[in-house]
Every structure is written in C-alpha cells, then in structure tokens.
Design an enzyme around this catalytic site. Structure first.
Site, PDB file in Angstrom:
ATOM      1  N   THR A 199      -0.646   5.299  -3.491  1.00 32.57           N
ATOM      2  CA  THR A 199      -1.892   6.062  -3.469  1.00 32.57           C
ATOM      3  C   THR A 199      -3.110   5.153  -3.577  1.00 32.57           C
ATOM      4  O   THR A 199      -3.248   4.410  -4.537  1.00 32.57           O
ATOM      5  CB  THR A 199      -1.918   7.087  -4.612  1.00 32.57           C
ATOM      6  OG1 THR A 199      -0.706   7.833  -4.571  1.00 32.57           O
ATOM      7  CG2 THR A 199      -3.103   8.021  -4.472  1.00 32.57           C
ATOM      8  N   ASP A 246       1.489  -0.435  -4.056  1.00 31.03           N
ATOM      9  CA  ASP A 246       1.315   0.870  -4.681  1.00 31.03           C
ATOM     10  C   ASP A 246       0.953   1.816  -3.533  1.00 31.03           C
ATOM     11  O   ASP A 246       0.343   1.391  -2.550  1.00 31.03           O
ATOM     12  CB  ASP A 246       0.181   0.799  -5.714  1.00 31.03           C
ATOM     13  CG  ASP A 246      -0.171   2.157  -6.271  1.00 31.03           C
ATOM     14  OD1 ASP A 246       0.748   2.907  -6.607  1.00 31.03           O
ATOM     15  OD2 ASP A 246      -1.374   2.465  -6.350  1.00 31.03           O
ATOM     16  N   ASP A 272      -4.278  -0.817  -7.725  1.00 29.95           N
ATOM     17  CA  ASP A 272      -5.683  -0.608  -8.042  1.00 29.95           C
ATOM     18  C   ASP A 272      -6.112  -1.316  -9.316  1.00 29.95           C
ATOM     19  O   ASP A 272      -7.271  -1.262  -9.698  1.00 29.95           O
ATOM     20  CB  ASP A 272      -5.992   0.887  -8.160  1.00 29.95           C
ATOM     21  CG  ASP A 272      -5.275   1.539  -9.341  1.00 29.95           C
ATOM     22  OD1 ASP A 272      -4.556   0.819 -10.057  1.00 29.95           O
ATOM     23  OD2 ASP A 272      -5.435   2.752  -9.533  1.00 29.95           O
TER      24      ASP A 272
END
Length: 680
Positions: free
Chosen positions: A373, A371, A568
């Site tokens: 960000t 991912d 996240d």
C-alpha cells in the site's frame, strides 16, 4: 502506511476504513567559496612573483642562452622566494603541521616537506653552501600546487552548487493575511505556524503549508525533480520554495524554516556528504601509506644518488621530485569528488541519501521487497470494474452512484467520484441524502430512490443477479458495491487499491537485471495475490503484522540474498532497518525517516531503479579514479627516482609537480563526467 487487513467483497463498504500516512525527507554541500577565492588569489600573486624568480635563475638563463646576472641578484631571488614559501606555501605548511599533529600524514605533509627541502637547501646555497639553488623550482612547485588546489576546490564547489542553490529558493518576504483580511508584506522569519499567506501567480511559496483556498499548478521541479507542474487544490500540501504558476492560493503555514522540507533536505545531504563511504575509507588509508612510501622512496633515492657519486644538489633534486610526484593528491581527491557529485545529483533527481555505505551496497542488490500500500499501489480506492444489470449504460450508472456518494467522505465514495470525474460525467441533482447504518447510503434523484449498498443488503433482499463477475472480483479481494434504483438492481461496481502505473514497468526492469521482486504486506492473501499477479511479483508474503515484517526480511536475507526493503518508513521502520538497504518510498513533505538509508521524494517505485543505476555509476567512477591515482604513482615513483637517467631522462621537481597536478585534474574531470547520469 496501513495495509488493509480485509478488503473482501462481503464487507459493507462504509466500514472498510483505509488510511495512510506519508513519511518523508530529511541539504547539503560544503561551502568552499572562501577556499576557492583564497587559492585563486594566492595563485595569481605567486604567478607574478614567480616570473622574476624564473628569469633570474642561472639554470633558466643558461637554457635560454642569455646572461642577465648582476651583483646581488641572488639575494633578490632569495627574498622573493621567501615570500613565495611563506605566503604561497602557507596552506601546505599549515596543512602538514595539522596532519602531523593528528598523526595522520598525507598529501599536505608531502607537499610541505618538498617545498621546505627546496627552500632551505636553496637558502643554504645562497649563503655559501656548495651547490646550485633551485628557487625557480620551489616557485613553480608552489605555483602549480596552488593551481591544482584551486581547480580541486572549484570542482568541489561546483559539485555542491546544486545543493547550495536550494537555500536561495526560499523568498525573504511573504504576504500575510491579517485577521481583518488585510494583506501585509512581512519577513519570512517573522511568520508563525498557523499564519495565512497569499501567494499570487508567479510567486514562490514562502514556507511549507496547506492550501486553504484556491487551485493552481505548482512547479516543484527544483525540489522534487518532478518536471511537470503539479495540480494543487484545497487541503493539498505545498513545499516552501516551489513556484505558484497560475491561480492565487491562500496557504496556512505548517512548518517554519528550520523544520521545512527544504532545510531538512539540506541537512540530510550535508550529513550524507559527511558520512564516509567504504571506498573513501580505503583511499584515506592508501593516502597515509603512500606518504610513508614516498618518504622511504625519497630517502632511498637520495642515498642511492649519493652512493653513485652524484652531487648533493642532484641527489636532493631527485629526492624532492620523488616526494612531489608521489604525493597522494589525486588519490585523496578520487572518492570525495565523486561522492560530492553523486550526492548533489541524487538530490536533484529526488533521491536523498542518508547512509552512503548502504547506497554503495545497493549496486549489489539481489532482491527488492516491496510494501504494497502506497508503494506499489496508490493507497486509495479506484474503480476497476463496472457491470450493468439492465438497459442503463455504464456512464449513466456511474453518474447515479457518484451523485449519491458525493456527500460522503468515505474512501470508496472518493473512488467512485474520481472515476466519474475521469470520465467527465455530469452529476444529477439529489435530495433526501441518508446514511443507512451497516448497509450504505441513499438519496432521491428525479423522484427515484437510489441506493449504493453492500453485497450483504443485496443478499438480505434476495435480489437475483448474474454473480459470475461478483465471485471473480471477490476472489481477487476487491470491494464490490451495488447500485439499487427503486429496489431494482441496476449494476455493480468493483473497487480496489489502485496499482501505480509505474509498478509493472519497475518489476519488469528488475527482472531484466536478475533482481527478484517480492511483496511484504499486512493485507489479506487474496488482495496481495491479485496485485502480485497484475505486476509480476515473484514472491508474496501477506497478512504479516508490522512487528513481524523485520523477521520476514531477516529470513529472506538468510537465503544469502542482498535485500532492499521499500516502504513508507513508519509501520515498515523495523523492516527497513533490518534490510541491507532501506528505501523509503512516497516520502511526501515530512522527512522524519530515521529508519531509511535512502529516501525517494516522489512516490514513484521506478525511482528505485535510479538508485541502483546511480550507485553502480558512482562506484565505477570511484574505481576509475582510484586505479588512475594509484597506477599513476606506481609509474611515477621510479621515473622520479631517476631510473631512466642513464638514457638522459630526468624529471625536475617542477615537472613532477606538473604531472601530479595533471593527475589531479584528470581525476576531477572524471568525477564531473558523472553529471551526465540520467534517471531511467
């Protein structure tokens, strides 16, 4: 973590919202203290009792060339041996009964059978059976087995020590600030969410919370593996058990003990150690089959020796030796010890393993999907480029921009202010701060009107400027703002989500291992391509909605690749679950990461390399232990059965026990060598 859907330069920077959440972490280790103490105590008591049993044995006396026999001596030996059998041998007898009740015979059944045969045969000899008692072998067998189990329990206890010591990190008391600002010392158990605590320099932070006042360096090395103390200030999160190094801090309690980061780590590692690995399943099955092999080999050995004219005494000794030396003690220890050490080691380095099979699988990864960000980037704006249009230099221009932005809470404002701080620039005095809807912000500095505005404002005002850099930055998906002083263009500032310093090194290391690096992000294609180009990503999948990420991971797996997904753990949960190995990165202090197989305490993508290395080293140690344990038995069974007897080489049960314990000790030491693992 929310990726930017559109980061283009044409947007008003005050409309470019950016947010990110931290997901987090879930301690463990088994408490073997009582068992260590029990086996140690039994070992020394049996050692004292074994000495007279050995010295009064006719076989030992004959070997030593002495005659210490006296009337009734065998009854004394029988009485002492009864104590040895029931006191020293009880753990093995009880273990054998438990295994047989569960229809899962194994190590304890073998030991229990061996010492029972030796004991009851010797008792029969004392009371008239024709043969030679082997009480001394029973005693030495029990003694050596107790020593082996003592070493085993101590090894497991030492392996879990790093985890068990975590519980002692939490202080028992805290300095609570009352409503009238009085400081009182209270028990940590009496604290409530929302309480304010005073933590002085050198003190431990009692519970997880947020700093409401003060700035300090906080040592979190025992919790996160981060060796350098972390700068903490107002609104920063702190972890209970970490050490406040410098200034006094006022902390608002956010989580009580049961919900604390430390407790969740403890519970997560306990669960990890309890979850069986694939390799462990193999060893458990092997141990069970080894019991049947040992039983069959023992019975066959007995009848073969009887058939060639050996005495019952000799035949029973051969049978007992086979059953002892074939005991899968080392085999049963091979995987659990390595697992215990690797779990403690991973927690020490900030790698929290939730699912062991997936952790073992990570050594075979072909591709890592990142991912963007918060994983490869910081998740916050940073200044990447600065251009001036007049005589003003970059530092002066940034000072003007940072001064105007200083009263704004916008992420772009934060990025400009951080850049001014990084360059140690002084801010000016400003008055008449004003937010211009849809345009930007302005203020008065030294009687000059200073604006920080969007490209749209510059175009509307038909301000001419050299737009080569602007076009380049826009094509890279960067956000651009302009500094206007008294309606004249002074400069342009480009900002983008900052790429983590460790990201490029991580990708380089993956390539050296022939592992593909991919990016899966909801951000726009321009931004994704720019980040990928900077750090060397192989494949980019941009503008992918959270609910589509799992489908994309499945498509990549269909290419025959073993895939790890890093994210996240919140928006990326379905994708983390779909991947062969789900890795939650940047977990912060909240460990609600049910979708991840492995959690990284720190936000450093380089720790992913540590997962692969530790997985490979752990697997290698397991294989080494399994090869040693099974190879040892293949060699030992015929030797114990007496195939070398024609050449005068015969093993007694006691020597068999010594060799078996030696195998166990080698396996234990080999597992402990895993402690030499260092993070890359």
């Amino acid at each position: 973590m929310t990726d930017h859907k559109d980061n283009s330069a044409s947007h008003d920077h005050h409309d470019a919202h950016h947010s990110h959440d931290h997901g987090g972490h879930d301690h463990g280790g088994h408490d073997h203290g009582d068992m260590v103490g029990e086996f140690r105590r039994k070992f020394f008591i049996i050692l004292v009792v074994t000495i007279p049993i050995v010295l009064l044995s006719p076989m030992i006396q004959g070997f030593m060339g002495v005659d210490w026999r006296f009337p009734g001596d065998m009854y004394i030996v029988a009485a002492l041996s009864t104590f040895v059998y029931f006191y020293g041998g009880w753990p093995f007898i009880k273990g054998a009964v438990d295994e047989l009740k569960g229809k899962e015979p194994g190590m304890m059944t073998l030991i229990g059978m061996a010492i029972s045969i030796a004991f009851f045969y010797s008792m029969a000899v004392v009371f008239g059976f024709n043969g030679e008692q082997i009480f001394w072998e029973l005693a030495t067998l029990v003694l050596i087995m107790l020593l082996g189990h003592w070493i085993e329990m101590r090894s497991i206890s030492n392996a879990s020590q790093a985890l068990e010591s975590l519980a002692s990190l939490m202080p028992n008391t805290a300095n609570r600030i009352s409503a009238d600002d009085e400081v009182e010392e209270v028990a940590v158990d009496d604290l409530q969410t929302g309480d304010l605590l005073l933590v002085r320099p050198g003190e431990k932070i009692p519970l997880d919370g947020k700093i409401v006042k003060g700035t300090s360096q906080v040592d979190e090395s025992m919790l996160t593996g981060e060796s350098v103390p972390t700068e903490k200030t107002t609104d920063d999160e702190v972890i209970g058990g970490s050490i406040n190094k410098e200034g006094s801090l006022t902390i608002e309690v956010e989580k009580l003990m049961d919900d604390s980061y430390l407790n969740q780590v403890i519970e997560m590692v306990k669960a990890s150690q309890a979850s069986k690995s694939r390799t462990q399943d193999i060893t458990n099955r092997a141990a069970k089959w080894l019991f049947y092999i040992a039983l069959a080999a023992g019975i066959i050995t007995f009848f073969v020796w009887i058939s060639i004219g050996a005495s019952i005494d000799t035949s029973i000794q051969r049978m007992v030796t086979v059953m002892v030396i074939t005991c899968p003690h080392a085999l049963g220890l091979a995987a659990p010890l390595v697992i215990s050490v690797s779990t403690a080691l991973s927690a020490k380095h900030g790698l929290l393993i939730r699912n062991r099979p997936q952790f073992e699988q990570s050594r075979n990864i072909d591709a890592v999907i990142f991912d963007k960000t918060g994983t490869l980037t910081e998740g916050e704006f940073g200044v990447t480029d600065v251009q001036t249009f007049g005589d003003m230099d970059e530092d002066a221009m940034l000072s003007f921009a940072a001064t105007v932005e200083n009263d704004s809470e916008h992420p772009i404002a934060r990025g400009i202010i951080d850049e001014a701080d990084r360059r140690s620039l002084e801010l000016y005095k400003m008055k008449d701060f004003n937010s211009i809807t849809g345009v930007g912000i302005e203020g008065t500095i030294d009687d000059k009107n200073v604006k920080v505005v969007s490209p749209g404002y510059v175009k509307e005002q038909k301000m001419e400027f050299d737009d080569d850099n602007f076009n380049t930055w826009s094509s890279q998906g960067k956000t651009v703002v302009f500094l206007v002083i008294d309606e004249s263009l002074a400069g342009a500032i480009a900002l983008a989500d900052k790429i983590k310093e460790s990201a490029k090194e991580t990708i380089d290391q993956l390539h050296k291992r022939n592992i593909k690096a991919m990016m899966l992000t909801g951000d726009n294609q321009k931004v994704a391509d720019y980040v990928a180009q900077q750090i060397g990503i192989d494949e980019v999948y941009a503008e992918v909605l959270p609910d589509e990420k799992a489908k994309k991971v499945a498509e990549i797996k269909e290419r025959g690749l073993v895939v790890a997904m890093t994210g996240d753990g919140i928006n990326d949960a379905p994708a983390l679950t779909e991947a062969d190995v789900g890795i939650a990165v940047g977990a912060g202090t909240d460990i609600a990461m049910d979708s991840a197989d492995i959690i990284l305490v720190e936000s450093n993508p380089k720790d992913i390399l540590g997962i692969f290395s530790l997985s490979k080293k752990t697997f290698n140690k397991m294989v080494q232990n399994l090869v040693w344990a099974t190879g040892y038995n293949v060699f030992a069974i015929p030797l114990a059965a007496g195939v070398l007897a024609p050449w005068g080489i015969v093993l007694s049960p006691a020597v068999g026990a010594i060799l078996m314990s030696l195998s166990t000790i080698i396996v234990a030491i080999n597992a402990q060598l895993l402690h030499r693992f260092e993070m890359e």
